[in-house]
Design a protein around this motif. Structure first.
Motif, short mmCIF file in Angstrom:
data_model
loop_
_atom_site.label_atom_id
_atom_site.label_comp_id
_atom_site.label_asym_id
_atom_site.label_seq_id
_atom_site.Cartn_x
_atom_site.Cartn_y
_atom_site.Cartn_z
N SER A 119 0.83 -1.21 0.00
CA SER A 119 0.00 0.00 0.00
C SER A 119 0.87 1.26 0.00
N THR A 175 1.01 4.23 -2.77
CA THR A 175 0.84 5.63 -2.37
C THR A 175 2.02 6.48 -2.86
N ASP A 185 1.43 7.43 -6.30
CA ASP A 185 0.49 8.55 -6.37
C ASP A 185 1.20 9.87 -6.08
N LEU A 221 -3.41 13.30 -1.78
CA LEU A 221 -3.66 12.27 -0.78
C LEU A 221 -4.66 12.77 0.24
N LYS A 249 -4.71 7.78 4.18
CA LYS A 249 -3.41 7.12 3.97
C LYS A 249 -2.47 7.38 5.15
N TYR A 294 2.23 12.67 4.82
CA TYR A 294 2.40 11.23 4.64
C TYR A 294 3.88 10.85 4.69
#
Length: 168
Positions: free
Chosen positions: A59, A63, A66, A81, A85, A148
């Motif tokens: 995952s 991410t 992305d 995001l 996340k 993130y």
């Protein structure tokens, strides 16, 4: 189709939008740092063994793709995001801390191969985070990506200490 295009032979490359930029462009630097991080996370994932950790690291890699897409498209909002996340990483850190009793200080990396690879991934995550923050000083960057990246290094630190068998 051949892997080489010869379009970068003179020090330029293309962003996802098709715009040509120098390979020394800050965006390209950020993309390279995140790509390196994604590869190190692949190494950690290959060694992890536990399905829950492997799934989370997969995952994370998705991410990071992305985040790279957002950087390569000059912050196209479709790659922004959401908070979920980051919350996923925070929950994982909390679980690891619950197993180890909470943060008790910094340790020297290298207790074993698994934790050492996590520590390398953590330092690459921090470098990537610094570069994205530098980019944010000159152009718009998704704030969710910044948060993130910060939390990702916390997760990698916690995972390393878990592999060390050290209370965190």
């Amino acid at each position: 189709m051949k892997i080489y295009t010869k379009t970068g032979d003179k020090g330029q490359t293309s962003l996802y939008t098709g715009e040509r930029v120098l390979k020394t462009d800050m965006r390209i630097n950020c993309l390279g740092e995140i790509d390196e991080l994604c590869s190190y996370i692949g190494l950690v994932k290959a060694e992890a063994g536990e399905a829950e950790t492997v799934n989370l690291l997969s995952s994370v890699q998705k991410t990071l793709f992305d985040i790279m897409a957002g950087v390569a498209t000059k912050n196209d909002l479709k790659y922004a995001l959401g908070e979920e996340k980051t919350l996923e990483l925070e929950r994982a850190v909390d679980k690891l801390q619950d197993k180890g009793g909470g943060f008790k200080g910094f340790v020297l990396p290298g207790t074993n191969v698994k934790s050492a690879h996590c520590d390398i991934a953590r330092t690459v995550a921090r470098r990537a985070e610094r570069n994205i923050n530098r980019l944010a000083e000159v152009c718009e960057v998704d704030n969710g990506a910044l948060v993130y990246m910060n939390r990702l290094s916390d997760y990698l630190y916690s995972l390393a200490r878990y592999y060390d068998g050290i209370s965190i």
